[in-house]
Design a protein around this motif. Sequence first.
Motif, PDB file in Angstrom:
ATOM      1  N   TYR A 273     -14.100 -89.806  44.847  1.00 29.94           N
ATOM      2  CA  TYR A 273     -14.005 -88.951  43.664  1.00 29.94           C
ATOM      3  C   TYR A 273     -15.374 -88.775  43.021  1.00 29.94           C
ATOM      4  O   TYR A 273     -16.305 -89.545  43.257  1.00 29.94           O
ATOM      5  N   ILE A 274     -15.471 -87.738  42.202  1.00 31.09           N
ATOM      6  CA  ILE A 274     -16.676 -87.479  41.408  1.00 31.09           C
ATOM      7  C   ILE A 274     -16.341 -87.814  39.958  1.00 31.09           C
ATOM      8  O   ILE A 274     -15.421 -87.225  39.384  1.00 31.09           O
ATOM      9  N   PRO A 275     -17.038 -88.773  39.345  1.00 31.77           N
ATOM     10  CA  PRO A 275     -16.716 -89.161  37.960  1.00 31.77           C
ATOM     11  C   PRO A 275     -17.378 -88.241  36.934  1.00 31.77           C
ATOM     12  O   PRO A 275     -18.506 -87.782  37.129  1.00 31.77           O
ATOM     13  N   TYR A 276     -16.680 -87.984  35.844  1.00 32.84           N
ATOM     14  CA  TYR A 276     -17.210 -87.184  34.741  1.00 32.84           C
ATOM     15  C   TYR A 276     -17.029 -87.963  33.446  1.00 32.84           C
ATOM     16  O   TYR A 276     -16.120 -88.788  33.318  1.00 32.84           O
ATOM     17  N   ASP A 277     -17.896 -87.680  32.478  1.00 31.69           N
ATOM     18  CA  ASP A 277     -17.837 -88.389  31.195  1.00 31.69           C
ATOM     19  C   ASP A 277     -16.760 -87.844  30.271  1.00 31.69           C
ATOM     20  O   ASP A 277     -16.201 -88.579  29.463  1.00 31.69           O
ATOM     21  N   THR A 278     -16.481 -86.544  30.364  1.00 32.82           N
ATOM     22  CA  THR A 278     -15.488 -85.932  29.473  1.00 32.82           C
ATOM     23  C   THR A 278     -14.561 -85.006  30.258  1.00 32.82           C
ATOM     24  O   THR A 278     -14.904 -84.543  31.353  1.00 32.82           O
ATOM     25  N   VAL A 279     -13.398 -84.734  29.672  1.00 37.44           N
ATOM     26  CA  VAL A 279     -12.450 -83.811  30.287  1.00 37.44           C
ATOM     27  C   VAL A 279     -13.037 -82.399  30.329  1.00 37.44           C
ATOM     28  O   VAL A 279     -12.819 -81.661  31.286  1.00 37.44           O
ATOM     29  N   THR A 280     -13.793 -82.051  29.309  1.00 34.95           N
ATOM     30  CA  THR A 280     -14.410 -80.720  29.259  1.00 34.95           C
ATOM     31  C   THR A 280     -15.323 -80.490  30.450  1.00 34.95           C
ATOM     32  O   THR A 280     -15.265 -79.442  31.113  1.00 34.95           O
ATOM     33  N   GLU A 281     -16.179 -81.462  30.745  1.00 31.11           N
ATOM     34  CA  GLU A 281     -17.091 -81.352  31.898  1.00 31.11           C
ATOM     35  C   GLU A 281     -16.306 -81.240  33.202  1.00 31.11           C
ATOM     36  O   GLU A 281     -16.631 -80.432  34.079  1.00 31.11           O
ATOM     37  N   ALA A 282     -15.265 -82.053  33.330  1.00 31.65           N
ATOM     38  CA  ALA A 282     -14.486 -82.068  34.566  1.00 31.65           C
ATOM     39  C   ALA A 282     -13.748 -80.744  34.780  1.00 31.65           C
ATOM     40  O   ALA A 282     -13.700 -80.226  35.900  1.00 31.65           O
ATOM     41  N   LEU A 283     -13.179 -80.178  33.721  1.00 32.65           N
ATOM     42  CA  LEU A 283     -12.464 -78.912  33.841  1.00 32.65           C
ATOM     43  C   LEU A 283     -13.424 -77.763  34.147  1.00 32.65           C
ATOM     44  O   LEU A 283     -13.073 -76.827  34.878  1.00 32.65           O
ATOM     45  N   GLN A 284     -14.629 -77.821  33.615  1.00 30.83           N
ATOM     46  CA  GLN A 284     -15.636 -76.810  33.958  1.00 30.83           C
ATOM     47  C   GLN A 284     -15.960 -76.860  35.448  1.00 30.83           C
ATOM     48  O   GLN A 284     -16.066 -75.815  36.107  1.00 30.83           O
ATOM     49  N   ALA A 285     -16.097 -78.085  35.976  1.00 34.33           N
ATOM     50  CA  ALA A 285     -16.376 -78.248  37.403  1.00 34.33           C
ATOM     51  C   ALA A 285     -15.225 -77.721  38.250  1.00 34.33           C
ATOM     52  O   ALA A 285     -15.439 -77.074  39.284  1.00 34.33           O
TER      53      ALA A 285
END
Length: 364
Positions: A273-285
């Motif tokens: 998996y690729i980790p993200y700090d926030t849900v916003t960043e992850a949804l953008q990706a």
Amino acid sequence: MKLKATVYFSVLFLLFTAMPFNVDAQAVRATEKVLLVGTKEAPPFSFKNTKGKWTGISIDLWENIAAEMGVEYQYEEHSVKGLLDSVANHSLDAVVSALTLTTEREERFDFTHPFYNTGLGIAVQTKKGSVWKAVLKEFLSTEFLEIIGVLIGTMILIGFIIWLFERRKNPKDFGGSTKEGIGSGIWWSVVTMTAVGYGDKVPKTFGGRLFATVWMFTGIILISTFIATITSVLTVSQLEYAIDGPEDLRMNTVGTIRYTTSEIYMQDNRIFYIPYDTVTEALQALNLGTINALVYDAPLLQYFINRNYKGKIEVLPNTFLRQDYGIALPQGSKIREPINRILLRRIHHDEWQDLLYKHLGGVE
């Protein structure tokens, strides 16, 4: 005198028997301590409104509990890791957000009874149109058009060569003007390669028949390759929408949020998996196609998607790995029992269902 004594002891007895119902709240107030309550942005459970005030399902629940206990408090915002570490080392008196009860966390600090049950969800890009539109897009790609161009060029070349063999000794099938003769040769190369073989044009010279034999076998190879290419395009187009549950995660590029139970799930199940700090960043990706799926708490995913990515991203209907949210407290906290009693009473009241509907039921 006896009457006065009886009244006096009766009053004392009533006061004494009434004390246990409020002794915990009195003990908290007696400390004269302002409780430090940690939280983080986790809509719709904890977030700041337009005026910068903390609100949400968890926040509203805590404020009702605190009001009933008669305690003062102030909020401190932290990251997920900061919340976990601070409540474990007693820097915070409570953590109020969307914090999941786990065995590992229970070893570091305490939890109240759970106040909300949910599960992990998988967010994927919404299917844009039918599969056939995706297939058409692949057919119009540069790579596919190059294959078609090479195939057409090959058939024209084969048609020209067979015309050279047959133009003098077989004028019936390949005669006429140069244009007509080459056209007949191209027609023959097409029907021969596709194994249709109408028989309306047949080579009669030795060289022509020998060349035709070679072309027949070559045509079988070419048409098989062409069919395999089409099948591959169809398969790839369908795989774009092949994430139906957690069993499909290993075959895709997946993202999740750091220091969460969803990350623990990915690690425990050996899923890259690729980790993200926030849900916003992850949804953008996810929206950009950097990842094919995002794993996180289902209600939090749905909340963000409904506000920023409606029609572009969706959460799969089935959740997995049950998540129980509770209020985190330092080990041995004196306020755990009074909180639990009030919490259990609150979540079985109609007002609690109204609160859930306000933040979850009617989200647009």
